[in-house]
Write an enzyme that holds these catalytic residues in place. Structure first.
Site, PDB file in Angstrom:
ATOM      1  N   GLY A  47      -4.415  -5.064  -2.300  1.00  0.00           N
ATOM      2  CA  GLY A  47      -3.758  -5.568  -3.927  1.00  0.00           C
ATOM      3  C   GLY A  47      -4.268  -6.171  -3.690  1.00  0.00           C
ATOM      4  O   GLY A  47      -4.167  -6.995  -3.261  1.00  0.00           O
ATOM      5  N   GLN A  52      -3.308 -13.221  -9.685  1.00  0.00           N
ATOM      6  CA  GLN A  52      -4.324 -13.699  -8.882  1.00  0.00           C
ATOM      7  C   GLN A  52      -5.314 -13.897  -9.676  1.00  0.00           C
ATOM      8  O   GLN A  52      -6.633 -14.363  -9.314  1.00  0.00           O
ATOM      9  CB  GLN A  52      -4.235 -13.305  -7.481  1.00  0.00           C
ATOM     10  CG  GLN A  52      -3.271 -12.489  -7.213  1.00  0.00           C
ATOM     11  CD  GLN A  52      -3.356 -12.004  -5.447  1.00  0.00           C
ATOM     12  OE1 GLN A  52      -3.021 -10.894  -6.077  1.00  0.00           O
ATOM     13  NE2 GLN A  52      -3.405 -12.554  -5.221  1.00  0.00           N
ATOM     14  N   CYS A 101      -3.138 -12.806   2.190  1.00  0.00           N
ATOM     15  CA  CYS A 101      -3.128 -13.082   0.833  1.00  0.00           C
ATOM     16  C   CYS A 101      -4.280 -13.523   1.073  1.00  0.00           C
ATOM     17  O   CYS A 101      -5.310 -14.351   1.165  1.00  0.00           O
ATOM     18  CB  CYS A 101      -1.788 -14.108   0.484  1.00  0.00           C
ATOM     19  SG  CYS A 101      -2.031 -14.309  -1.466  1.00  0.00           S
ATOM     20  N   LEU A 102      -5.415 -12.995  -0.379  1.00  0.00           N
ATOM     21  CA  LEU A 102      -6.475 -12.804  -1.381  1.00  0.00           C
ATOM     22  C   LEU A 102      -6.426 -14.636  -1.397  1.00  0.00           C
ATOM     23  O   LEU A 102      -6.949 -15.146  -1.683  1.00  0.00           O
ATOM     24  CB  LEU A 102      -6.959 -12.342  -1.797  1.00  0.00           C
ATOM     25  CG  LEU A 102      -6.751 -10.692  -0.936  1.00  0.00           C
ATOM     26  CD1 LEU A 102      -7.547  -9.847  -2.368  1.00  0.00           C
ATOM     27  CD2 LEU A 102      -8.807 -10.896  -0.456  1.00  0.00           C
ATOM     28  N   HIS A 143       4.668  -7.634  -1.228  1.00  0.00           N
ATOM     29  CA  HIS A 143       4.049  -9.110  -1.484  1.00  0.00           C
ATOM     30  C   HIS A 143       3.592  -9.093  -2.443  1.00  0.00           C
ATOM     31  O   HIS A 143       3.269 -10.214  -3.106  1.00  0.00           O
ATOM     32  CB  HIS A 143       3.120  -8.267  -0.057  1.00  0.00           C
ATOM     33  CG  HIS A 143       1.993 -10.164  -0.785  1.00  0.00           C
ATOM     34  ND1 HIS A 143       1.751 -10.532   0.781  1.00  0.00           N
ATOM     35  CD2 HIS A 143       1.087  -9.766  -1.331  1.00  0.00           C
ATOM     36  CE1 HIS A 143       0.644 -11.503   0.132  1.00  0.00           C
ATOM     37  NE2 HIS A 143      -0.221 -11.236  -0.983  1.00  0.00           N
ATOM     38  N   GLU A 144       2.762  -7.802  -2.799  1.00  0.00           N
ATOM     39  CA  GLU A 144       1.699  -7.751  -4.383  1.00  0.00           C
ATOM     40  C   GLU A 144       3.661  -8.367  -5.372  1.00  0.00           C
ATOM     41  O   GLU A 144       3.272  -8.763  -6.601  1.00  0.00           O
ATOM     42  CB  GLU A 144       1.123  -6.291  -4.846  1.00  0.00           C
ATOM     43  CG  GLU A 144       0.365  -6.262  -4.288  1.00  0.00           C
ATOM     44  CD  GLU A 144      -0.343  -7.260  -4.095  1.00  0.00           C
ATOM     45  OE1 GLU A 144      -1.016  -7.888  -4.511  1.00  0.00           O
ATOM     46  OE2 GLU A 144      -1.150  -7.368  -2.525  1.00  0.00           O
ATOM     47  N   HIS A 147       4.331 -11.891  -5.930  1.00  0.00           N
ATOM     48  CA  HIS A 147       3.183 -12.739  -7.177  1.00  0.00           C
ATOM     49  C   HIS A 147       3.920 -12.516  -8.163  1.00  0.00           C
ATOM     50  O   HIS A 147       2.840 -13.789  -9.351  1.00  0.00           O
ATOM     51  CB  HIS A 147       1.974 -11.929  -6.662  1.00  0.00           C
ATOM     52  CG  HIS A 147       0.227 -12.429  -5.797  1.00  0.00           C
ATOM     53  ND1 HIS A 147       0.150 -13.320  -5.482  1.00  0.00           N
ATOM     54  CD2 HIS A 147       0.833 -11.807  -4.544  1.00  0.00           C
ATOM     55  CE1 HIS A 147      -0.543 -13.200  -4.241  1.00  0.00           C
ATOM     56  NE2 HIS A 147      -0.469 -12.140  -3.979  1.00  0.00           N
TER      57      HIS A 147
HETATM   58 NI    NI Z   1      -1.414 -12.293  -2.358  1.00  0.00          NI
END
Ligand code: NI
Length: 178
Positions: A47, A52, A101-102, A143-144, A147
């Site tokens: 995701g 981000q 997480c990216l 999680h998303e 953010h």
């Molecule tokens: Ni993330």
């Protein structure tokens, strides 16, 4: 195709409360979502949230409809664009599982999440979206959407003995840098 650089933990743009989207079905929103999908795909992400890539809006994308090489044991999640989301836990049960997480490349931790949630929001056309999900799907949504409130998963860790580098925790499994 526009793959953006993904901001990393420590960047103040990841710590903001994202703004709600007010105009749907616009070329700007279409472009943002396409760029987010391209960026997520290029990074094999489960995701991605707009902050981000430095965009201060309540937009997340997740799911590929196919198994994800970064989470090979997880069931596929339908490709979803979720705007102005609201998450409601269903029941009191929480589950622990590995999460990455990216924006926190190379690391994983055990993170507690609600096992079952309802999520509501809009799609790119402004049509309402309302789903009840559990397991990995519920985890990814939580999680998303975190953010969008400036929360990265390390802020949710309770047991720091299970926070470490992917290549150490899962030798042989980790593709590339994450
Ligand atoms: Ni993330």
């Amino acid at each position: 195709m526009a793959v953006h650089r993904i901001l990393k933990m420590g960047d103040p743009r990841l710590a903001r409360m994202a703004q709600p989207v007010s105009a749907f079905d616009t070329p700007e929103l279409q472009r943002l979502v396409m760029d987010m999908v391209d960026t997520m795909a290029a990074a094999n992400g489960a995701g991605l949230a707009a902050p981000q890539i430095g965009v201060d809006l309540q937009v997340v994308v997740f799911g590929t409809g196919a198994p994800n090489p970064r989470y090979p044991d997880a069931p596929p999640i339908p490709r979803t664009v979720l705007i102005n989301p609201v998450i409601t836990p269903l029941g009191a049960e929480q589950t622990d599982d590995w999460e990455g997480c990216l924006s926190v490349p190379g690391l994983r931790a055990i993170v507690p999440r609600w096992q079952r949630v309802r999520y509501q929001g809009m799609d790119i056309m402004g049509r309402p979206l309302d789903r009840e999900v559990d397991g990995f799907h519920a985890r990814v949504v939580q999680h998303e959407c975190d953010h969008l409130q400036g929360i990265l998963y390390p802020m949710r860790i309770r047991d720091f003995s299970r926070f470490g580098f992917n290549e150490v925790l899962f030798p042989g499994l980790a593709p590339e840098d994450d």
